[in-house]
Write a protein that holds these residues in place. Structure first.
Motif, PDB file in Angstrom:
ATOM      1  N   GLN A 164      -9.601 -33.258   2.577  1.00 34.31           N
ATOM      2  CA  GLN A 164     -10.094 -33.601   1.251  1.00 34.31           C
ATOM      3  C   GLN A 164     -10.936 -32.477   0.665  1.00 34.31           C
ATOM      4  OE1 GLN A 164     -12.838 -36.945   0.086  1.00 34.31           O
ATOM      5  NE2 GLN A 164     -11.289 -38.107   1.184  1.00 34.31           N
ATOM      6  N   ARG A 165     -11.888 -32.052   1.453  1.00 30.10           N
ATOM      7  CA  ARG A 165     -12.810 -30.985   1.045  1.00 30.10           C
ATOM      8  C   ARG A 165     -12.079 -29.695   0.760  1.00 30.10           C
ATOM      9  NH1 ARG A 165     -18.359 -31.808   2.002  1.00 30.10           N
ATOM     10  NH2 ARG A 165     -19.087 -29.865   1.120  1.00 30.10           N
ATOM     11  N   GLN A 166     -11.167 -29.336   1.681  1.00 31.71           N
ATOM     12  CA  GLN A 166     -10.417 -28.088   1.505  1.00 31.71           C
ATOM     13  C   GLN A 166      -9.671 -28.113   0.185  1.00 31.71           C
ATOM     14  OE1 GLN A 166      -7.784 -27.875   4.855  1.00 31.71           O
ATOM     15  NE2 GLN A 166      -9.405 -27.304   6.302  1.00 31.71           N
ATOM     16  N   ILE A 167      -9.019 -29.245  -0.105  1.00 32.69           N
ATOM     17  CA  ILE A 167      -8.206 -29.317  -1.321  1.00 32.69           C
ATOM     18  C   ILE A 167      -9.087 -29.287  -2.564  1.00 32.69           C
ATOM     19  CG2 ILE A 167      -6.691 -30.866  -2.642  1.00 32.69           C
ATOM     20  CD1 ILE A 167      -5.064 -31.241  -0.164  1.00 32.69           C
ATOM     21  N   LEU A 168     -10.211 -29.994  -2.512  1.00 28.92           N
ATOM     22  CA  LEU A 168     -11.096 -29.984  -3.675  1.00 28.92           C
ATOM     23  C   LEU A 168     -11.719 -28.605  -3.887  1.00 28.92           C
ATOM     24  CD1 LEU A 168     -12.702 -33.491  -3.210  1.00 28.92           C
ATOM     25  CD2 LEU A 168     -11.196 -32.775  -5.072  1.00 28.92           C
ATOM     26  N   ASP A 169     -12.087 -27.934  -2.791  1.00 28.19           N
ATOM     27  CA  ASP A 169     -12.634 -26.571  -2.906  1.00 28.19           C
ATOM     28  C   ASP A 169     -11.620 -25.651  -3.577  1.00 28.19           C
ATOM     29  OD1 ASP A 169     -14.984 -27.309  -1.749  1.00 28.19           O
ATOM     30  OD2 ASP A 169     -14.519 -26.514   0.238  1.00 28.19           O
ATOM     31  N   LEU A 170     -10.377 -25.849  -3.127  1.00 25.26           N
ATOM     32  CA  LEU A 170      -9.304 -25.026  -3.649  1.00 25.26           C
ATOM     33  C   LEU A 170      -9.052 -25.283  -5.145  1.00 25.26           C
ATOM     34  CD1 LEU A 170      -6.497 -24.976  -1.226  1.00 25.26           C
ATOM     35  CD2 LEU A 170      -5.908 -25.673  -3.510  1.00 25.26           C
ATOM     36  N   LEU A 171      -9.069 -26.550  -5.530  1.00 25.52           N
ATOM     37  CA  LEU A 171      -8.889 -26.889  -6.943  1.00 25.52           C
ATOM     38  C   LEU A 171     -10.034 -26.310  -7.762  1.00 25.52           C
ATOM     39  CD1 LEU A 171      -7.692 -30.601  -6.711  1.00 25.52           C
ATOM     40  CD2 LEU A 171      -6.398 -28.682  -7.641  1.00 25.52           C
ATOM     41  N   GLN A 172     -11.243 -26.444  -7.238  1.00 28.55           N
ATOM     42  CA  GLN A 172     -12.407 -25.917  -7.943  1.00 28.55           C
ATOM     43  C   GLN A 172     -12.273 -24.405  -8.122  1.00 28.55           C
ATOM     44  OE1 GLN A 172     -16.174 -26.080  -5.815  1.00 28.55           O
ATOM     45  NE2 GLN A 172     -17.182 -26.785  -7.665  1.00 28.55           N
ATOM     46  N   ASP A 173     -11.820 -23.748  -7.071  1.00 29.53           N
ATOM     47  CA  ASP A 173     -11.604 -22.308  -7.120  1.00 29.53           C
ATOM     48  C   ASP A 173     -10.602 -21.916  -8.198  1.00 29.53           C
ATOM     49  OD1 ASP A 173     -13.151 -21.202  -5.097  1.00 29.53           O
ATOM     50  OD2 ASP A 173     -11.417 -19.959  -4.481  1.00 29.53           O
ATOM     51  N   LEU A 174      -9.476 -22.654  -8.215  1.00 35.33           N
ATOM     52  CA  LEU A 174      -8.429 -22.371  -9.198  1.00 35.33           C
ATOM     53  C   LEU A 174      -8.996 -22.473 -10.606  1.00 35.33           C
ATOM     54  CD1 LEU A 174      -5.335 -24.366  -7.824  1.00 35.33           C
ATOM     55  CD2 LEU A 174      -5.573 -21.892  -7.964  1.00 35.33           C
ATOM     56  N   VAL A 175      -9.825 -23.504 -10.816  1.00 40.38           N
ATOM     57  CA  VAL A 175     -10.374 -23.731 -12.146  1.00 40.38           C
ATOM     58  C   VAL A 175     -11.399 -22.654 -12.493  1.00 40.38           C
ATOM     59  CG1 VAL A 175     -11.774 -25.315 -13.525  1.00 40.38           C
ATOM     60  CG2 VAL A 175      -9.949 -26.202 -12.080  1.00 40.38           C
ATOM     61  N   ARG A 176     -12.330 -22.406 -11.586  1.00 39.78           N
ATOM     62  CA  ARG A 176     -13.426 -21.478 -11.888  1.00 39.78           C
ATOM     63  C   ARG A 176     -12.952 -20.035 -12.029  1.00 39.78           C
ATOM     64  NH1 ARG A 176     -16.461 -25.482 -13.075  1.00 39.78           N
ATOM     65  NH2 ARG A 176     -17.674 -26.520 -11.471  1.00 39.78           N
ATOM     66  N   LYS A 177     -12.124 -19.598 -11.083  1.00 40.61           N
ATOM     67  CA  LYS A 177     -11.720 -18.191 -11.091  1.00 40.61           C
ATOM     68  C   LYS A 177     -10.889 -17.851 -12.316  1.00 40.61           C
ATOM     69  CE  LYS A 177     -11.759 -16.885  -6.240  1.00 40.61           C
ATOM     70  NZ  LYS A 177     -10.932 -17.403  -5.142  1.00 40.61           N
ATOM     71  N   ARG A 178     -10.081 -18.803 -12.737  1.00 39.08           N
ATOM     72  CA  ARG A 178      -9.161 -18.474 -13.831  1.00 39.08           C
ATOM     73  C   ARG A 178      -9.584 -19.095 -15.149  1.00 39.08           C
ATOM     74  NH1 ARG A 178      -3.615 -19.491 -10.459  1.00 39.08           N
ATOM     75  NH2 ARG A 178      -4.391 -18.625  -8.504  1.00 39.08           N
ATOM     76  N   GLU A 179     -10.811 -19.596 -15.183  1.00 35.67           N
ATOM     77  CA  GLU A 179     -11.333 -20.193 -16.412  1.00 35.67           C
ATOM     78  C   GLU A 179     -10.397 -21.261 -16.977  1.00 35.67           C
ATOM     79  OE1 GLU A 179     -12.721 -17.291 -19.151  1.00 35.67           O
ATOM     80  OE2 GLU A 179     -13.929 -16.297 -17.622  1.00 35.67           O
ATOM     81  N   ARG A 180      -9.996 -22.160 -16.101  1.00 34.76           N
ATOM     82  CA  ARG A 180      -9.173 -23.286 -16.517  1.00 34.76           C
ATOM     83  C   ARG A 180     -10.062 -24.510 -16.605  1.00 34.76           C
ATOM     84  NH1 ARG A 180      -4.135 -20.639 -15.187  1.00 34.76           N
ATOM     85  NH2 ARG A 180      -4.707 -18.772 -16.266  1.00 34.76           N
ATOM     86  N   SER A 181      -9.474 -25.650 -16.971  1.00 37.30           N
ATOM     87  CA  SER A 181     -10.243 -26.893 -16.998  1.00 37.30           C
ATOM     88  C   SER A 181      -9.536 -27.924 -16.138  1.00 37.30           C
ATOM     89  CB  SER A 181     -10.338 -27.427 -18.424  1.00 37.30           C
ATOM     90  OG  SER A 181     -10.785 -26.412 -19.285  1.00 37.30           O
ATOM     91  N   MET A 182     -10.284 -28.933 -15.736  1.00 37.61           N
ATOM     92  CA  MET A 182      -9.654 -29.952 -14.895  1.00 37.61           C
ATOM     93  C   MET A 182     -10.236 -31.335 -15.177  1.00 37.61           C
ATOM     94  SD  MET A 182      -8.948 -30.033 -10.828  1.00 37.61           S
ATOM     95  CE  MET A 182     -10.571 -29.990 -10.109  1.00 37.61           C
ATOM     96  N   ILE A 183      -9.347 -32.332 -15.139  1.00 35.80           N
ATOM     97  CA  ILE A 183      -9.777 -33.732 -15.115  1.00 35.80           C
ATOM     98  C   ILE A 183      -9.499 -34.230 -13.707  1.00 35.80           C
ATOM     99  CG2 ILE A 183      -9.400 -36.061 -16.003  1.00 35.80           C
ATOM    100  CD1 ILE A 183      -8.343 -34.820 -18.583  1.00 35.80           C
ATOM    101  N   LEU A 184     -10.534 -34.731 -13.058  1.00 38.64           N
ATOM    102  CA  LEU A 184     -10.402 -35.183 -11.682  1.00 38.64           C
ATOM    103  C   LEU A 184     -10.716 -36.679 -11.635  1.00 38.64           C
ATOM    104  CD1 LEU A 184     -10.099 -34.329  -8.690  1.00 38.64           C
ATOM    105  CD2 LEU A 184     -12.549 -33.842  -8.686  1.00 38.64           C
TER     106      LEU A 184
END
Ligand SMILES: Nc1ncnc2c1ncn2[C@@H]1O[C@H](COP(=O)(O)OP(=O)(O)OP(=O)(O)O)[C@@H](O)[C@H]1O
Ligand SMILES: [Mg+2]
Length: 335
Positions: A188-208
């Motif tokens: 769970q943590r790994q996947i959420l960390d990864l999603l957060q990374d994808l969003v932050r690094k590439r300046e994207r947005s996310m609805i979780l």
């Protein structure tokens, strides 16, 4: 980036009309992670599926707008919406296996998805893109996964593949519906960390969308608290969690002793979305309910002085008429 306004969705069922989404409004800013929380059945999935144009009969969107970069997703033709979904907006559905095709290899599914949006590309080109996407979601043997089929994947792996597919075309908005509910805590943590990374690094947005308030506290900039198909409180996570304004939010936060535990241990029950109650839908469970709460729907109002922090509750309405408030209190005590 996304402005959802007054979205209203119903399902016709044999027992009556299910009022699943009732005038839901919220915003997602650029580079922001917004969490949607609430007990099971409160309309989280129906809300995001409405926004993404994924409501099927017997469901029907009866009103509202969902403006993504100037385009109302609820007003454009289905084809145009399909083109946006997948390329500009990525969606990770609640059940990963439901979004994977059982009879096509993972590579073939990536290929079909990519050419549907980007036109003619060779198998080699789409495979390279897929490899990169799978690596970016932490899959260490992507070649083998690409040549495999959905049934060969573990739950965690399937979830990663689905996230890889949702992000391979670089969407600016990622919508993930309980992407980790079925997984153990470490994954769970790994996947959420990864999603957060994808969003932050590439300046994207996310609805979780999540049941887990610990996840919201850790990963979400802002939170949307839903109850019985409505947004009852929304605001910056830090402020809402520090000083929850709505009695429901207070109860939710008070009911979560440990990270990872699900919501659903509040006393009382969510009202039926078929016989939708008049007034505030939480009033029958609310320890502070006043006389008017069961009669009058509370409007959404800003919590004193805070930008972007709104609550729908008679008790915390800043500009409530003090006289009628006293009447309420008297009526409440008398009754
Ligand atoms: N296809 C459907 N037909 C009839 N009713 C539906 C349908 N899909 C959803 N609903 C109803 O809409 C309401 C909201 O459901 P939704 O799936 O959005 O809840 P949720 O908050 O995502 O719950 P969970 O946390 O369990 O995923 C529920 O009362 C549900 O029974
Ligand atoms: Mg759901």
């Amino acid at each position: 980036m996304l402005e959802v306004e007054n979205v209203t969705t119903r399902f016709r069922s044999r027992r009556g009309v299910v009022h699943a989404v009732n005038g839901v409004s919220f915003r997602v800013g650029s580079s922001e992670i917004v969490g949607i929380v609430g007990e099971s059945g409160c309309g989280k999935s129906a809300t995001i599926r409405s926004v993404l144009g994924l409501i099927q009969p017997p469901g029907e969107i009866v009103g509202g707008r969902a403006v993504f970069d100037g385009t109302d997703l609820l007003a454009i033709p289905a084809g145009a919406l399909r083109r946006l979904r997948g390329s500009e907006i990525g969606f990770v559905a609640q059940n990963p296996f439901g979004s994977l095709n059982p009879i096509l290899s993972v590579a073939a599914q990536f290929h079909n998805l990519i050419v549907a949006h980007r036109g003619r590309l060779s198998r080699k080109q789409t495979r390279d893109m897929a490899l990169q996407a799978l690596q970016s979601v932490g899959i260490s043997g992507p070649e083998r996964v690409l040549d495999g089929y959905a049934h060969e994947l573990s739950g965690g792996m399937a979830q990663r593949v689905v996230i890889g597919m949702a992000t391979v075309l670089g969407p600016r908005l990622l919508v993930a519906d309980e992407p980790t509910t079925a997984l153990d805590m470490t994954i769970q943590r790994q996947i959420l960390d990864l999603l957060q990374d994808l969003v932050r690094k590439r300046e994207r947005s996310m609805i979780l969308v999540t049941h887990d308030l610990g996840v919201v506290a850790q990963y979400c900039d802002r939170v949307v608290v839903m109850y019985a198909g409505k947004v009852i409180e929304t605001g910056p996570t830090a402020q809402v969690f520090a000083r929850p304004a709505h009695p429901y939010t207070q109860a939710l936060l008070g009911s979560v002793p440990r990270r990872g535990e699900e919501i659903g241990i509040l006393a009382g029950r969510v009202p039926s979305l078929i016989d939708y109650p008049p007034g505030c839908a939480f009033s029958n469970r609310c320890v502070h309910a006043l006389d008017r709460c069961a009669r009058i729907v509370p409007a959404s109002r800003p919590v004193a002085g805070e930008d972007g922090w709104n609550v729908s509750c008679h008790l915390v309405s800043g500009d409530a008429d003090p006289l009628s408030r006293e009447e309420d209190v008297r009526a409440h005590r008398a009754g």
